[in-house]
Design a protein around this motif. Sequence first.
Motif, short mmCIF file in Angstrom:
data_model
loop_
_atom_site.label_atom_id
_atom_site.label_comp_id
_atom_site.label_asym_id
_atom_site.label_seq_id
_atom_site.Cartn_x
_atom_site.Cartn_y
_atom_site.Cartn_z
N GLU A 159 4.10 1.59 29.12
CA GLU A 159 2.92 0.73 29.32
C GLU A 159 3.06 -0.24 30.48
O GLU A 159 2.06 -0.73 30.99
N ASP A 160 4.30 -0.54 30.89
CA ASP A 160 4.54 -1.56 31.90
C ASP A 160 5.30 -0.98 33.09
O ASP A 160 5.86 0.11 33.01
N GLY A 163 0.74 -3.53 31.16
CA GLY A 163 -0.47 -2.77 30.88
C GLY A 163 -0.91 -1.99 32.10
O GLY A 163 -2.07 -2.04 32.50
N LYS A 164 0.02 -1.25 32.73
CA LYS A 164 -0.25 -0.56 33.99
C LYS A 164 -1.41 0.44 33.92
O LYS A 164 -2.03 0.73 34.93
N ASN A 165 -1.71 0.95 32.73
CA ASN A 165 -2.79 1.92 32.59
C ASN A 165 -4.13 1.27 32.24
O ASN A 165 -5.13 1.96 32.12
N GLU A 166 -4.14 -0.03 32.08
CA GLU A 166 -5.37 -0.74 31.75
C GLU A 166 -6.20 -0.97 33.01
O GLU A 166 -5.68 -0.93 34.13
N LYS A 167 -7.48 -1.25 32.81
CA LYS A 167 -8.37 -1.51 33.94
C LYS A 167 -7.93 -2.73 34.74
O LYS A 167 -7.96 -2.74 35.96
N ASN A 168 -7.52 -3.77 34.05
CA ASN A 168 -7.06 -5.01 34.70
C ASN A 168 -5.69 -5.39 34.16
O ASN A 168 -5.57 -6.28 33.31
N PRO A 169 -4.62 -4.75 34.67
CA PRO A 169 -3.28 -5.10 34.18
C PRO A 169 -2.91 -6.53 34.58
O PRO A 169 -3.49 -7.09 35.52
#
Length: 121
Positions: free
Chosen positions: A34-35, A92-98
């Motif tokens: 995730e990171d 949260g590298k895969n999130e829209k706004n990490p």
Amino acid sequence: MEKRCIEFVRGDTFLISRYFKDKEDNILTLNPKEDELTFTVRDNIYSPVIIQKKLSDMEISQDGKYTIVLNPSDTESLDCKTYKYDLEIRIGKNEKNPYVITPESGTITLQEFDFSRPEEK
């Protein structure tokens, strides 16, 4: 962001070990799925990447210390001079706004003073 000046002999193994902390001063534990933690070296901000190490390349101790290993092959062909580097964390590298922070940046100076192997220089 902390600024550092690192110096070591070109072609030597060099370890960069750091703890990273969150806003509440707790030791940060990154999840590789995730990171992201990236160590990048360049001549300047606009030049191509010279060295880059990702979280998957790093050693992580039980107590949360991250160690970046610069191997002899990473620097032995580089010029002896000063380069720029930074460490960037993306939570949260895969999130829209990490959540992105750069806890450290600075310079790495490669020195030529290697009296043990002068014939190799």
